[in-house]
Write an enzyme that holds these catalytic residues in place. Structure first.
Site, PDB file in Angstrom:
ATOM      1  N   GLU A  38       0.795  -1.288  -0.138  1.00  0.00           N
ATOM      2  CA  GLU A  38      -0.055  -0.103   0.019  1.00  0.00           C
ATOM      3  C   GLU A  38       0.885   1.147   0.248  1.00  0.00           C
ATOM      4  O   GLU A  38       0.514   2.244   0.742  1.00  0.00           O
ATOM      5  CB  GLU A  38      -0.929  -0.188   1.173  1.00  0.00           C
ATOM      6  CG  GLU A  38      -1.774  -1.210   0.856  1.00  0.00           C
ATOM      7  CD  GLU A  38      -3.287  -1.185   1.676  1.00  0.00           C
ATOM      8  OE1 GLU A  38      -3.716   0.013   1.829  1.00  0.00           O
ATOM      9  OE2 GLU A  38      -3.743  -2.321   2.059  1.00  0.00           O
TER      10      GLU A  38
HETATM   11  N1  COS Z   1      -6.251  11.736  -3.650  1.00  0.00           N
HETATM   12  C1  COS Z   1      -7.062  12.318  -4.708  1.00  0.00           C
HETATM   13  N2  COS Z   1      -6.407  12.535  -5.948  1.00  0.00           N
HETATM   14  C2  COS Z   1      -4.993  12.201  -5.842  1.00  0.00           C
HETATM   15  C3  COS Z   1      -4.330  11.841  -4.812  1.00  0.00           C
HETATM   16  C4  COS Z   1      -4.962  11.417  -3.601  1.00  0.00           C
HETATM   17  N3  COS Z   1      -4.510  11.015  -2.332  1.00  0.00           N
HETATM   18  N4  COS Z   1      -3.044  11.502  -5.207  1.00  0.00           N
HETATM   19  C5  COS Z   1      -2.868  11.809  -6.340  1.00  0.00           C
HETATM   20  N5  COS Z   1      -4.022  12.429  -6.566  1.00  0.00           N
HETATM   21  C6  COS Z   1      -4.544  13.088  -8.272  1.00  0.00           C
HETATM   22  C7  COS Z   1      -3.523  14.122  -8.196  1.00  0.00           C
HETATM   23  O1  COS Z   1      -4.114  15.407  -7.775  1.00  0.00           O
HETATM   24  C8  COS Z   1      -3.406  14.245  -9.755  1.00  0.00           C
HETATM   25  O2  COS Z   1      -4.840  14.949 -10.288  1.00  0.00           O
HETATM   26  P1  COS Z   1      -4.618  15.975 -11.576  1.00  0.00           P
HETATM   27  O3  COS Z   1      -4.215  15.365 -12.564  1.00  0.00           O
HETATM   28  O4  COS Z   1      -6.101  16.383 -11.693  1.00  0.00           O
HETATM   29  O5  COS Z   1      -3.732  17.244 -11.125  1.00  0.00           O
HETATM   30  C9  COS Z   1      -3.271  12.836 -10.037  1.00  0.00           C
HETATM   31  O6  COS Z   1      -4.053  12.238  -9.102  1.00  0.00           O
HETATM   32  C10 COS Z   1      -2.009  12.513 -10.638  1.00  0.00           C
HETATM   33  O7  COS Z   1      -1.090  12.680  -9.361  1.00  0.00           O
HETATM   34  P2  COS Z   1       0.310  12.761  -9.279  1.00  0.00           P
HETATM   35  O8  COS Z   1       0.810  13.688 -10.394  1.00  0.00           O
HETATM   36  O9  COS Z   1       0.814  13.150  -7.861  1.00  0.00           O
HETATM   37  O10 COS Z   1       0.711  11.409  -9.580  1.00  0.00           O
HETATM   38  P3  COS Z   1       2.004  10.724  -9.592  1.00  0.00           P
HETATM   39  O11 COS Z   1       2.090   9.864 -10.890  1.00  0.00           O
HETATM   40  O12 COS Z   1       3.213  11.806  -9.609  1.00  0.00           O
HETATM   41  O13 COS Z   1       2.118   9.884  -8.697  1.00  0.00           O
HETATM   42  C11 COS Z   1       2.154   8.724  -6.386  1.00  0.00           C
HETATM   43  C12 COS Z   1       1.570   9.748  -7.495  1.00  0.00           C
HETATM   44  C13 COS Z   1       3.698   8.213  -6.523  1.00  0.00           C
HETATM   45  C14 COS Z   1       1.770   9.393  -5.074  1.00  0.00           C
HETATM   46  C15 COS Z   1       1.557   7.428  -6.780  1.00  0.00           C
HETATM   47  O14 COS Z   1       1.731   6.700  -7.927  1.00  0.00           O
HETATM   48  C16 COS Z   1       1.372   6.383  -5.602  1.00  0.00           C
HETATM   49  O15 COS Z   1       0.761   6.481  -4.478  1.00  0.00           O
HETATM   50  N6  COS Z   1       2.052   5.354  -5.792  1.00  0.00           N
HETATM   51  C17 COS Z   1       2.218   4.058  -4.930  1.00  0.00           C
HETATM   52  C18 COS Z   1       1.096   3.100  -5.313  1.00  0.00           C
HETATM   53  C19 COS Z   1       0.886   2.199  -4.024  1.00  0.00           C
HETATM   54  O16 COS Z   1       0.649   2.815  -3.079  1.00  0.00           O
HETATM   55  N7  COS Z   1       0.694   1.005  -4.606  1.00  0.00           N
HETATM   56  C20 COS Z   1       0.640  -0.031  -3.533  1.00  0.00           C
HETATM   57  C21 COS Z   1      -0.529  -0.711  -4.437  1.00  0.00           C
HETATM   58  S1  COS Z   1      -1.796  -1.752  -3.029  1.00  0.00           S
HETATM   59  S2  COS Z   1      -0.356  -3.008  -2.464  1.00  0.00           S
END
Ligand code: COS
Length: 374
Positions: free
Chosen positions: A358
């Site tokens: 996660e």
């Molecule tokens: N809630 C709502 N919207 C969200 C959000 C959240 N927590 N996090 C990101 N977003 C939205 C952003 O606002 C953005 O929206 P806009 O395009 O309208 O501006 C969009 O999603 C893309 O966000 P961002 O640019 O931050 O994406 P990135 O590709 O830079 O990556 C991370 C974000 C790295 C934080 C994300 O890919 C992540 O959480 N990765 C880990 C995945 C994970 O936890 N995997 C485990 C799977 S379950 S075992």
């Protein structure tokens, strides 16, 4: 401000603790050894209402809240982290997105049987080439009349193979889209089952989409808004993992504390040695801090306040705490701790995943640091 748990939360803790001690703990080691999921335990959790803690009664839940759910995951994980994550994935990763984004019909059709424990839920985001970079997924969804055709695969799916419903994310023309997939869906199948270091009685598999035909009515939320659904789902899921980590750490402390009072060296219990008693003090302090952050994040979610940063923080602290506490617990047990005669080696293996799934600890830091500057 009030740090006392309500009567309802206290009651849920006592009930789950009692259930965990009687029904989960006795087989935890053997299920770990045999990598065996016990459906009977899940059904018994359902009878107690644990499979739908935060959902309203009309959706099959018991109408409680996210704190009660975290307490349940914590108490289960205190004896068996696999059982804890089964409930966490079922509730946070599968139930929550339907509750938050589903239509009334989807809630009645999918959330209700999940809350009643008649169906088990899972969540599929990660792919072999996209873990932390969740947006880089390759699984596609192509529109075909009243259906979408999904192609690709997802890996590391908690509850894979035992779940009836999967919340899955795939790239459609309009952007990443979330789908509710029933296990009977044409073109859907279960792939490789992982053999893991820890949480071994929680099945983790690949899921495969080979021209999988999903009715358009099974789109969850807006077409193209799936990435945000995935991220928001993880915001809550991460706090469920924090609760799991707190439970693992508490279970290891319980065992170490008891052992330190019984085990004698140099003519006295080893707890009389400051090298041991100070370790126990550090372990207990770190657990309490993690628990408070976890409960605070759950409270924020219940109150409708932003909780993404709080959940990332609770998972970061609690995951690291679980790893530190379980490693120290093994140390306190000495050579015995390294054997399967005592539970602490299992706790140590189980703790490791809380720093990975996660969102790795590095991703939590990324999320927190981005929020600091917002
Ligand atoms: N809630 C709502 N919207 C969200 C959000 C959240 N927590 N996090 C990101 N977003 C939205 C952003 O606002 C953005 O929206 P806009 O395009 O309208 O501006 C969009 O999603 C893309 O966000 P961002 O640019 O931050 O994406 P990135 O590709 O830079 O990556 C991370 C974000 C790295 C934080 C994300 O890919 C992540 O959480 N990765 C880990 C995945 C994970 O936890 N995997 C485990 C799977 S379950 S075992």
């Amino acid at each position: 401000m009030n740090f006392m748990l309500s009567e309802e939360h206290d009651m849920i803790r006592k009930m789950v603790r009692d259930f965990a001690r009687k029904e989960v703990a006795p087989t935890a080691a053997i299920r770990d050894e045999e990598e065996r999921f016990d459906e009977d335990i899940f059904r018994k959790m359902a009878e107690l209402g644990l499979t739908g803690i935060p959902w309203p009664e009309k959706y099959g839940g018991i109408g409680s809240d996210y704190l009660a759910y975290c307490i349940a995951v914590e108490e289960l994980s205190r004896v068996c982290a696999s059982t804890g994550v089964t409930l966490s994935a079922h509730t946070s990763l599968a139930g929550w997105p339907i509750y938050a984004f589903g239509t009334e019909e989807q809630k009645m059709r999918y959330l209700k049987p999940m809350a009643l424990g008649e169906k088990i839920g899972a969540y599929g985001l990660t792919e072999s080439g996209s873990g932390s970079d969740a947006g880089g997924m390759k699984t596609t969804a192509r529109r075909d009349g009243e259906h979408f055709i999904l192609n690709g695969s997802k890996i590391f799916i908690t509850n894979g193979g035992i779940a009836d419903l999967y919340i899955v994310f795939a790239a459609a023309e309009e952007g990443v889209t979330a789908f509710i997939i029933e296990k009977e869906c044409e073109g859907f199948s279960i792939g490789k089952k992982e053999r893991k270091m820890g949480i071994r009685s929680s099945p983790t598999t690949e899921i495969i989409f080979d021209h999988c035909r999903v009715p358009a009515e099974n789109v969850l939320g807006e077409i193209g808004s799936g990435f945000k659904i995935a991220m928001k789902t993880l915001d809550g899921g991460r706090n469920g993992i924090a609760a799991q980590a707190v439970g693992i750490a508490q279970g290891a402390l319980d065992a170490a504390l008891q052992y330190a009072q019984e085990r004698k060296q140099f003519g006295k219990p080893i707890i009389a040695n400051q090298g041991i008693s100070f370790k126990l003090a550090d372990m207990a302090t770190a657990i309490e801090a993690s628990r408070l952050l976890t409960y605070q994040a759950a409270w924020l979610e219940t109150e409708g306040e932003p909780y993404g940063k709080a959940s990332a923080m609770s998972k970061l602290l609690a995951g690291d705490t679980a790893m530190m506490v379980t490693t120290e617990a093994v140390q306190i047990f000495g050579g015995y701790g390294y054997t399967k005669d005592y539970p602490v080696e299992r706790y140590m293996r189980d703790a490791k995943i809380t720093q990975i799934y996660e969102g790795t600890q590095e991703i939590q830091r990324l999320v927190i640091s981005r929020m600091l500057t917002k």
